[in-house]
Design a protein around this motif. Structure first.
Motif, PDB file in Angstrom:
ATOM      1  N   MET A 178      43.862  44.441  45.244  1.00 12.53           N
ATOM      2  CA  MET A 178      43.088  44.005  44.085  1.00 12.53           C
ATOM      3  C   MET A 178      41.901  43.150  44.509  1.00 12.53           C
ATOM      4  O   MET A 178      40.798  43.288  43.963  1.00 12.53           O
ATOM      5  N   ASN A 179      42.105  42.286  45.502  1.00  9.52           N
ATOM      6  CA  ASN A 179      41.007  41.455  45.989  1.00  9.52           C
ATOM      7  C   ASN A 179      39.930  42.292  46.651  1.00  9.52           C
ATOM      8  O   ASN A 179      38.736  41.981  46.557  1.00  9.52           O
ATOM      9  N   GLN A 180      40.332  43.356  47.344  1.00  4.65           N
ATOM     10  CA  GLN A 180      39.364  44.238  47.981  1.00  4.65           C
ATOM     11  C   GLN A 180      38.499  44.955  46.953  1.00  4.65           C
ATOM     12  O   GLN A 180      37.317  45.207  47.187  1.00  4.65           O
ATOM     13  N   MET A 335      43.736  40.186  33.406  1.00  2.00           N
ATOM     14  CA  MET A 335      44.898  40.860  32.789  1.00  2.00           C
ATOM     15  C   MET A 335      44.588  42.357  32.628  1.00  2.00           C
ATOM     16  O   MET A 335      44.533  42.863  31.500  1.00  2.00           O
ATOM     17  N   PRO A 336      44.366  43.080  33.732  1.00  2.00           N
ATOM     18  CA  PRO A 336      43.955  44.491  33.649  1.00  2.00           C
ATOM     19  C   PRO A 336      45.007  45.416  33.060  1.00  2.00           C
ATOM     20  O   PRO A 336      44.683  46.532  32.650  1.00  2.00           O
ATOM     21  N   ASP A 337      46.268  44.976  33.013  1.00  5.35           N
ATOM     22  CA  ASP A 337      47.327  45.849  32.501  1.00  5.35           C
ATOM     23  C   ASP A 337      47.711  45.530  31.055  1.00  5.35           C
ATOM     24  O   ASP A 337      48.713  46.035  30.547  1.00  5.35           O
ATOM     25  N   LEU A 362      44.064  48.499  39.162  1.00  2.53           N
ATOM     26  CA  LEU A 362      45.402  49.062  39.000  1.00  2.53           C
ATOM     27  C   LEU A 362      45.471  50.438  39.635  1.00  2.53           C
ATOM     28  O   LEU A 362      44.449  51.071  39.906  1.00  2.53           O
ATOM     29  N   ASN A 363      46.683  50.902  39.878  1.00  3.77           N
ATOM     30  CA  ASN A 363      46.904  52.292  40.278  1.00  3.77           C
ATOM     31  C   ASN A 363      47.289  53.084  39.028  1.00  3.77           C
ATOM     32  O   ASN A 363      48.445  53.099  38.617  1.00  3.77           O
ATOM     33  N   ILE A 364      46.309  53.713  38.397  1.00  4.69           N
ATOM     34  CA  ILE A 364      46.589  54.443  37.160  1.00  4.69           C
ATOM     35  C   ILE A 364      46.601  55.936  37.450  1.00  4.69           C
ATOM     36  O   ILE A 364      45.925  56.406  38.380  1.00  4.69           O
TER      37      ILE A 364
END
Length: 417
Positions: A178-180, A335-337, A362-364
């Motif tokens: 996520m930081n990347q 809060m991306p989710d 996120l991995n969606i």
């Protein structure tokens, strides 16, 4: 097709040669170069390498030697010097700016150190902050010695606690991933936001300007309005691309010139390295979709006004939409989710920012990304069809305007053509 590229070229070159474009580009580039050189500029004016010379008077007779030890104030930007005279003489030396401050050290009823600091100017971020930290360390050391606690035991107590973490959801992104991606997400959000605000407004203003000068009547007599609309959108897109390349290129070389003090640290903190290549592909896709969505809307709105003064009034709803999308995206970074972010990522006017935010953080599933792109493409096609009809009639409308109700009148005029 030659007419199409003629209009594209006219739109591009008339804007790229304008004083407003040149001045805006130069000012923005200057700001970027200035920010890239900010550490050097701060060092130049702050004199960070020079330590503050502080006089020390130890009235307790117990702590002065500790403060004068080599290494105690190292890294704190403070240099202590023992003073043998009276307190008044020391204060006079500070007032005359021979020294930066005076620290008087005493002992309280528990034989723990406390101090009084005198300086010509006291600020919340001055050297007194570092002095307070040094005294605090001295107090802890003295207190533990009085209590019979050795330094090794104290180091063990203050050592960070060990906490091992293991992620059970294989589909979730790790904090490192996520930081990347966070830097790229930030960059995408700001670039798209500024692009829509600046170039969307430019498209609407350009159409209104041509109508107010009656140039539009000549243009639509030589090329269909639909061709004219999309040629103008493409021409402004090339203009924006030119400006972005200049600014990014200038920023890149400015950062490279300061590689020793900024470049590596900047890219590492912002997470612009080690990203999955597919994220960059999505960044380009959603940027282009977002631009064409809002650019088409801006061209349609611009065709409804015949005076430049009315442009701002009519494009305000569009601006408010992109502002709301930007605010939601900023909230979504933490809060991306959340359900709000998930739902709004499928609303076409919010999708370019918010769906890309979700992709980066996120991995969606791929079907969610494909669905959002499909919704955007369909929306752009439908909006383009509506915009083409409104544009066709709107460019023939003159007189007082500035209301969305004029869309109906523009569509009626387009049927008469």
């Amino acid at each position: 097709m030659n007419k199409f590229w003629t209009i594209v070229g006219h739109t591009y070159f008339s804007r790229v040669k304008s004083k407003s474009f040149i001045i805006t580009t130069v000012i923005t580039l200057t700001i970027i170069i200035g920010m890239a050189n900010l550490p050097s500029i701060i060092d130049m004016f702050s004199g960070e390498d020079e330590s503050d010379d502080v006089l020390v008077m130890d009235e307790s007779g117990m702590y002065g030697d500790y403060l004068l030890e080599e290494g105690v104030s190292e890294g704190a930007g403070v240099s202590f010097e023992n003073f043998e005279g009276t307190e008044e003489e020391a204060k006079e030396a500070v007032i005359d700016e021979e020294y930066d401050g005076l620290l008087v050290v005493t002992a309280d009823e528990d034989n723990l150190p406390e101090g009084e600091y005198y300086a010509n100017r006291i600020s919340e971020t001055g050297e007194q902050v570092q002095i307070e930290q040094i005294l605090q360390q001295l107090k802890v050391m003295t207190g533990t010695q009085e209590a019979g606690i050795d330094q090794q035991t104290l180091d063990t107590i203050y050592a960070p606690v060990t906490l091992q973490t293991e992620q059970l959801d294989d589909s979730a992104r790790t904090a490192e991933e996520m930081n990347q991606s966070r830097g790229l997400v930030y960059a995408m959000l700001f670039i798209l936001y500024m692009t829509v605000l600046i170039y969307g407004q430019m498209i609407a203003t350009d159409v209104a300007t041509e109508k107010s000068s009656r140039v539009m009547e000549l243009l639509i007599s030589s090329a269909p309005p639909i061709m004219h609309m999309f040629a103008k959108i493409i021409g402004i897109a090339f203009l924006g691309l030119t400006q972005i390349i200049i600014l990014l290129g200038g920023g890149y070389f400015a950062i490279q010139a300061n590689e020793g003090s900024m470049a590596g640290e900047f890219f590492e903190v912002m997470g612009l390295t080690n990203n999955d290549p597919i994220i960059y592909v999505y960044a380009v896709v959603f940027f282009l979709l977002g631009y064409f969505l809002y650019a088409t809307l801006a061209a349609m709105l611009g065709s409804l006004v015949s005076r430049i003064e009315d442009v701002n009034q009519l494009v305000t709803p569009m601006v408010m939409v992109i502002v709301v999308a930007f605010i939601l995206a900023m909230m979504g970074l933490s809060m991306p989710d959340s359900t709000l972010i998930t739902v709004t990522s499928y609303i076409p006017f919010f999708t370019p920012m918010i769906m890309f935010l979700r992709i980066g953080m996120l991995n969606i599933p791929f079907w969610e990304v494909g669905l959002s792109i499909g919704i955007m493409v369909v929306t752009i096609v439908l909006l383009a069809a509506l915009a083409a009809r409104v544009y066709k009639g709107g460019v023939l409308m003159y007189g007082k305007s500035g209301s969305l109700k004029d869309i109906k009148q523009a569509m009626k005029l387009s049927k008469k053509e």
